[in-house]
Design an enzyme around this catalytic site. Sequence first.
Site, PDB file in Angstrom:
ATOM      1  N   SER A   1      -9.559   0.785   3.179  1.00  0.00           N
ATOM      2  CA  SER A   1      -8.918   1.759   2.324  1.00  0.00           C
ATOM      3  C   SER A   1      -7.753   1.173   1.529  1.00  0.00           C
ATOM      4  CB  SER A   1      -8.379   2.915   3.173  1.00  0.00           C
ATOM      5  OG  SER A   1      -7.335   2.459   4.034  1.00  0.00           O
TER       6      SER A   1
ATOM      7  N   SER B   1      -9.278  -1.595   7.196  1.00  0.00           N
ATOM      8  CA  SER B   1      -8.765  -1.398   5.837  1.00  0.00           C
ATOM      9  C   SER B   1      -7.989  -2.569   5.258  1.00  0.00           C
ATOM     10  CB  SER B   1      -7.892  -0.135   5.795  1.00  0.00           C
ATOM     11  OG  SER B   1      -8.673   1.011   6.044  1.00  0.00           O
TER      12      SER B   1
ATOM     13  N   LYS C   1       0.848  -1.205   0.000  1.00  0.00           N
ATOM     14  CA  LYS C   1       0.000   0.000   0.000  1.00  0.00           C
ATOM     15  C   LYS C   1       0.881   1.252   0.000  1.00  0.00           C
ATOM     16  CE  LYS C   1      -3.958   1.734   2.745  1.00  0.00           C
ATOM     17  NZ  LYS C   1      -4.750   1.473   3.984  1.00  0.00           N
TER      18      LYS C   1
END
Lengths: 62, 476
Positions: free
Chosen positions: B156, B180, B82
């Site tokens: 997310s 997330s 990420k």
Amino acid sequence: MAPLSNEQVRALGYAVNLNIEEPDLTEVTHSINAILDSMAAINLPETNLVEPIPILLSGMED
Amino acid sequence: MLPEEIPLLSVVELANYIEKKEITPLETVRAYLSRIEKFDPKLNSYITVLADQAEQDAEIAGQEISNGNYRGPLHGVPVAVKDQIHSEGIRTTDASQIRTDFIPNEDATVLANLKAAGAILLGKLNMSEFALGDPISSAFGPAHNPWDLNRSPGTSSTGSGAATAGFLCATSLGEDTGGSIRGPAANCGLVGLRPTWGRVSRYGVDGACWSIDTIGPISRTVADCAITIGAIAGFDPKDKYTRQISVPDYYAGLTKDITGMKIGIVKELMDTNTMGTDPVVIAAINAALEVFAGLGAEIQEISLPLTKHTGAVVRTITHTERVSLHPEWLRERPQEFHHNTRVAFMAANLIPAQVYYKAQKLRAVVRDQVLNAFKEVDLLIQPTSSGPANLMNLEPGVRSLEQAKKALVEGGFRGLYSLSGAPALSIPCGFTSESGTDLPLAMQIAGRHFEEATVLRAAYAYEQATTWHNRHPSIE
């Protein structure tokens, strides 16, 4: 508690040095009212005795 | 094996081929880069693809393996992380226009650990801006769900879910504050593990909320997840809150034996009226409980009465803290945020101190309730989400008070473990069909603090007793 109005939210914004105007203002009002309503709905009288330690300290899990 | 078949292997399978020198890391990286070139224009899962660097690293890994210096099951395996996780010399954007020029001078500990295990970094993955809100908030456009390009990959860690499910990396890292890792894993039919807070270093990861943020794997199988968490877990002197507790060999611990294990089902989340849980989700969880019972586990109902409020508590704490990290950005550069992020940040600035303090007290109460539950049972099971992946609303905005409240309720599906800090893993537990498209459903398996091995063992036993992990999306 009655929901905050757009004008009240705008005033709160001034208090924290934020200029909140449309197209953001109405959506900020929805968002803060959702948080305040949801948090106000949680009534646990015993929380007065709770120490708000944010993390699990070593030994607490035992 | 054809090159285009290589990305379809699990980490375990790929590692076996690489160790035996039947596939080289360079062949592997090139196969993945080819697939990224072909499919990522549809998924938009990567913010930065490191093609040249990955090929160079793969050549080095290949030489090491040829020389007899095989490091383990991630050696030569392409991974992605990420874009909240710092990467030395490579921009780390948080999917925000504000951070597009930020180039860290050091790898985050989790990335350094992956590299030490021999993994090859393919690139940095898309996410919601500053790890908050919907996929559309990314300054690089939304990532798309490989099962249905019109649906959310979960937030997310949007790109971590989309890329892993789309076979654009072998395994990935996400960051989980309010869910997330677990949300994208659920939406994309993957295995995602939020580790115990303090099990994995947060050093070098842009924070949302210091006391809730965790970094963990999003993988296609439980075994791949076990290998990935094994590479990143452990004490880090750069993160003083990581515990000096030994890290077991999670992969070696994946037996199918869960005989006598006590499993509690969180009854508050099996409720369509209060939580909006889709009946197909409830049916899937009940079917999963039958599988666990058939494997020798003992099932009982557990009540955690604050569960339905945990989404609001998590939001209050995390958003208040998130906007406190760089308050000048909102005041000086508001138009550089996505509209949704700006609205969320402005609202967070207005949360009264007494409400924040109440949320912190409630967190302690929730944690005590979870700890007490784990005196009765070894594991807790519940849905990861109220239903399958939603259609993405590409129009920004908070339409109404009701919409804003609904989002807080949905957060309650993942709030228990964000607040308690206990490990929780999301795993597929069924499928439903909407508009002719098959969509994965998911459950969470949570365990006692620092007992990720137990969580993984139960997940593995369930996975091997079912076939959900054998179903994959077709992106064409």
